[in-house]
Design a protein around this motif. Sequence first.
Motif, PDB file in Angstrom:
ATOM      1  N   SER A 112       0.049  -0.679   0.217  1.00 38.48           N
ATOM      2  CA  SER A 112       0.255   0.024   0.028  1.00 38.48           C
ATOM      3  C   SER A 112       0.998   0.928   0.294  1.00 38.48           C
ATOM      4  CB  SER A 112      -0.955  -0.179   1.234  1.00 38.48           C
ATOM      5  OG  SER A 112       0.260   0.270   2.218  1.00 38.48           O
ATOM      6  N   ALA A 113       0.279   2.611  -0.351  1.00 38.38           N
ATOM      7  CA  ALA A 113       1.233   3.256  -0.597  1.00 38.38           C
ATOM      8  C   ALA A 113       1.015   4.248   1.043  1.00 38.38           C
ATOM      9  CB  ALA A 113       0.665   3.996  -1.602  1.00 38.38           C
ATOM     10  N   SER A 114       0.090   4.169   1.904  1.00 37.79           N
ATOM     11  CA  SER A 114      -0.460   4.726   2.947  1.00 37.79           C
ATOM     12  C   SER A 114       1.125   4.445   3.145  1.00 37.79           C
ATOM     13  CB  SER A 114      -1.410   3.604   3.785  1.00 37.79           C
ATOM     14  OG  SER A 114      -0.463   2.668   3.867  1.00 37.79           O
ATOM     15  N   ALA A 115       1.263   5.374   4.870  1.00 35.68           N
ATOM     16  CA  ALA A 115       2.533   4.998   5.876  1.00 35.68           C
ATOM     17  C   ALA A 115       2.349   3.876   6.161  1.00 35.68           C
ATOM     18  CB  ALA A 115       1.914   6.439   7.223  1.00 35.68           C
ATOM     19  N   GLY A 116       2.281   2.988   7.303  1.00 32.64           N
ATOM     20  CA  GLY A 116       1.833   1.857   6.768  1.00 32.64           C
ATOM     21  C   GLY A 116       2.603   0.743   6.587  1.00 32.64           C
ATOM     22  N   SER A 117       2.610   1.100   4.596  1.00 32.46           N
ATOM     23  CA  SER A 117       3.209   0.289   3.503  1.00 32.46           C
ATOM     24  C   SER A 117       3.066  -0.792   4.278  1.00 32.46           C
ATOM     25  CB  SER A 117       4.452   0.192   3.846  1.00 32.46           C
ATOM     26  OG  SER A 117       5.035   2.190   3.333  1.00 32.46           O
ATOM     27  N   TYR A 118       1.148  -2.028   4.268  1.00 29.93           N
ATOM     28  CA  TYR A 118       0.558  -2.646   4.164  1.00 29.93           C
ATOM     29  C   TYR A 118       1.104  -3.482   2.730  1.00 29.93           C
ATOM     30  CZ  TYR A 118      -1.231  -0.799   9.033  1.00 29.93           C
ATOM     31  OH  TYR A 118      -1.190  -0.488   9.766  1.00 29.93           O
ATOM     32  N   GLY A 119       2.007  -4.994   3.476  1.00 27.08           N
ATOM     33  CA  GLY A 119       1.737  -6.208   2.210  1.00 27.08           C
ATOM     34  C   GLY A 119       0.757  -6.446   2.359  1.00 27.08           C
ATOM     35  N   ASN A 120       0.829  -7.136   0.976  1.00 25.69           N
ATOM     36  CA  ASN A 120      -0.291  -8.155   0.714  1.00 25.69           C
ATOM     37  C   ASN A 120       0.023  -9.110  -0.204  1.00 25.69           C
ATOM     38  OD1 ASN A 120      -2.447 -10.191   0.600  1.00 25.69           O
ATOM     39  ND2 ASN A 120      -3.624  -8.217   1.004  1.00 25.69           N
ATOM     40  N   LEU A 121      -0.635  -9.931  -0.475  1.00 30.99           N
ATOM     41  CA  LEU A 121      -0.238 -11.443  -1.608  1.00 30.99           C
ATOM     42  C   LEU A 121      -1.701 -11.988  -2.524  1.00 30.99           C
ATOM     43  CD1 LEU A 121       2.358 -14.056  -1.217  1.00 30.99           C
ATOM     44  CD2 LEU A 121       0.194 -14.648  -1.147  1.00 30.99           C
ATOM     45  N   TYR A 122      -2.043 -12.295  -3.352  1.00 27.22           N
ATOM     46  CA  TYR A 122      -2.111 -12.428  -3.989  1.00 27.22           C
ATOM     47  C   TYR A 122      -1.169 -13.861  -4.805  1.00 27.22           C
ATOM     48  CZ  TYR A 122      -4.861  -8.511  -2.859  1.00 27.22           C
ATOM     49  OH  TYR A 122      -5.098  -7.868  -1.988  1.00 27.22           O
ATOM     50  N   GLU A 146      -2.174 -10.204  19.379  1.00 26.34           N
ATOM     51  CA  GLU A 146      -2.167 -10.367  20.601  1.00 26.34           C
ATOM     52  C   GLU A 146      -0.627 -11.099  21.247  1.00 26.34           C
ATOM     53  OE1 GLU A 146      -4.894 -13.607  22.197  1.00 26.34           O
ATOM     54  OE2 GLU A 146      -6.739 -12.177  22.236  1.00 26.34           O
ATOM     55  N   LYS A 147      -0.395 -10.045  22.279  1.00 24.83           N
ATOM     56  CA  LYS A 147       0.810 -10.444  22.775  1.00 24.83           C
ATOM     57  C   LYS A 147       1.537 -11.945  22.903  1.00 24.83           C
ATOM     58  CE  LYS A 147       4.145  -9.639  26.863  1.00 24.83           C
ATOM     59  NZ  LYS A 147       5.226  -9.072  26.207  1.00 24.83           N
ATOM     60  N   GLY A 148       2.579 -12.295  22.067  1.00 22.46           N
ATOM     61  CA  GLY A 148       2.729 -13.923  22.400  1.00 22.46           C
ATOM     62  C   GLY A 148       2.525 -14.682  21.194  1.00 22.46           C
ATOM     63  N   ALA A 149       1.796 -13.967  20.208  1.00 21.74           N
ATOM     64  CA  ALA A 149       0.733 -14.196  19.261  1.00 21.74           C
ATOM     65  C   ALA A 149       1.933 -14.807  18.195  1.00 21.74           C
ATOM     66  CB  ALA A 149      -0.731 -13.955  19.027  1.00 21.74           C
ATOM     67  N   ASP A 150       1.287 -15.237  16.427  1.00 22.02           N
ATOM     68  CA  ASP A 150       2.650 -15.126  15.050  1.00 22.02           C
ATOM     69  C   ASP A 150       2.630 -13.761  14.666  1.00 22.02           C
ATOM     70  OD1 ASP A 150       2.957 -18.002  15.387  1.00 22.02           O
ATOM     71  OD2 ASP A 150       0.644 -18.020  14.106  1.00 22.02           O
ATOM     72  N   PHE A 151       1.482 -12.644  15.048  1.00 22.92           N
ATOM     73  CA  PHE A 151       1.757 -11.810  14.932  1.00 22.92           C
ATOM     74  C   PHE A 151       1.854 -10.158  15.516  1.00 22.92           C
ATOM     75  CE2 PHE A 151       0.505 -13.901  10.983  1.00 22.92           C
ATOM     76  CZ  PHE A 151       0.427 -13.327  10.001  1.00 22.92           C
ATOM     77  N   ASP A 152       2.364 -10.343  16.989  1.00 23.91           N
ATOM     78  CA  ASP A 152       2.476  -9.914  18.258  1.00 23.91           C
ATOM     79  C   ASP A 152       3.371  -8.706  17.398  1.00 23.91           C
ATOM     80  OD1 ASP A 152       3.264  -8.563  20.498  1.00 23.91           O
ATOM     81  OD2 ASP A 152       4.095 -10.190  21.067  1.00 23.91           O
ATOM     82  N   GLY A 153       3.369  -7.545  17.556  1.00 23.76           N
ATOM     83  CA  GLY A 153       3.881  -6.561  17.173  1.00 23.76           C
ATOM     84  C   GLY A 153       3.693  -5.954  15.927  1.00 23.76           C
ATOM     85  N   TYR A 154       3.501  -6.786  15.037  1.00 22.37           N
ATOM     86  CA  TYR A 154       2.471  -6.214  13.828  1.00 22.37           C
ATOM     87  C   TYR A 154       2.006  -4.477  13.742  1.00 22.37           C
ATOM     88  CZ  TYR A 154       0.837  -6.602   8.921  1.00 22.37           C
ATOM     89  OH  TYR A 154       0.555  -6.029   7.464  1.00 22.37           O
ATOM     90  N   GLN A 155       3.039  -3.886  12.880  1.00 15.12           N
ATOM     91  CA  GLN A 155       2.416  -2.566  12.044  1.00 15.12           C
ATOM     92  C   GLN A 155       2.626  -1.831  10.739  1.00 15.12           C
ATOM     93  OE1 GLN A 155       5.458   0.530  14.191  1.00 15.12           O
ATOM     94  NE2 GLN A 155       6.595  -0.808  13.474  1.00 15.12           N
ATOM     95  N   GLY A 156       2.655  -3.525  10.205  1.00 16.72           N
ATOM     96  CA  GLY A 156       2.797  -3.016   8.413  1.00 16.72           C
ATOM     97  C   GLY A 156       4.486  -2.831   8.153  1.00 16.72           C
TER      98      GLY A 156
END
Length: 207
Positions: A112-122, A146-156
Motif C-alpha cells: 500500500s502507498a499508506s504510511a504503514g506500507s502494508y504488504g499483501n499477497l495474491y 495478541e502478546k506472544g501470538a504469531d503477529f505480536d507487534g505487527y504494524q505493516g
Amino acid sequence: MEKLPQFLLLSLVLISCNLTSCSNNKGNDSTQNPGALAVIEPLTKEFLSKTGKIFVVEESHSNAAGLSDLKVYFKGESTRPTIYGSTDPVKKIILADLDLNGFDEIYIITSSASAGSYGNLYATASNKDKSLSMIYLPGISEKDREKGADFDGYQGHDKFEIAGNALLRSYPIKGDTITQRLVQYQLKAGEAGYILRVQHSKIISTK
C-alpha cells in the motif's frame, strides 16, 4: 432587399464559425471532453513455469483511488483466469512450487502507498496445468496480534520472500527499531482450493 449570393452566405458562415470556435466534431478527443477518463493499457508480464506453461499477469490501473485490478491466466489457452479486484500496486512477482507437486504457483506481492506500507499477497496455483485456483492467505486478526501470538507487534512494513518451499513474511516489531518478526507459511490443499498456513514465527535481529 436583394438576396446575397449563395457562395457569399457560405463564406460568412465559415468566418462566423472560426470566430466562435464552433465544431461538429463529437469524438473522444480529451481536449473537447476534459472529464473523460484516459484509457491505459494493462501492464502485462509473462513467467515460464518448469512444465512449459506461461503464466500471464495483467495489472490494470483504472481505479481513481490508485488501486489495481489483477488477472492471471495461461498464455494462449482458454482456461478460466483468476481475477483480483482493487488491490494495492504490484511490487514483486515470484514463480515457485511451494507444495512440491511438480507444478508452479505464482505469487503477486503488493504494497500500500499508506504510511504503514502494508504488504499483501495474491497467489494462484496450477491444477496440474489444466486449470487455475486461487491460493488463500488468511488476514491478520486481533487475536493474531495478541502478546506472544504469531503477529505480536505487527504494524505493516512487511516484506515477502520465498526460501525453499516456504513463504516468509517479515516485519519490524512495533516500538522496536532493531528486531523483526519472521513468519513462515506452508502451502496446503484446502477443501475448495489452496491455503497458506502459518507454521511458526520467531524474532530475528536486524543488527
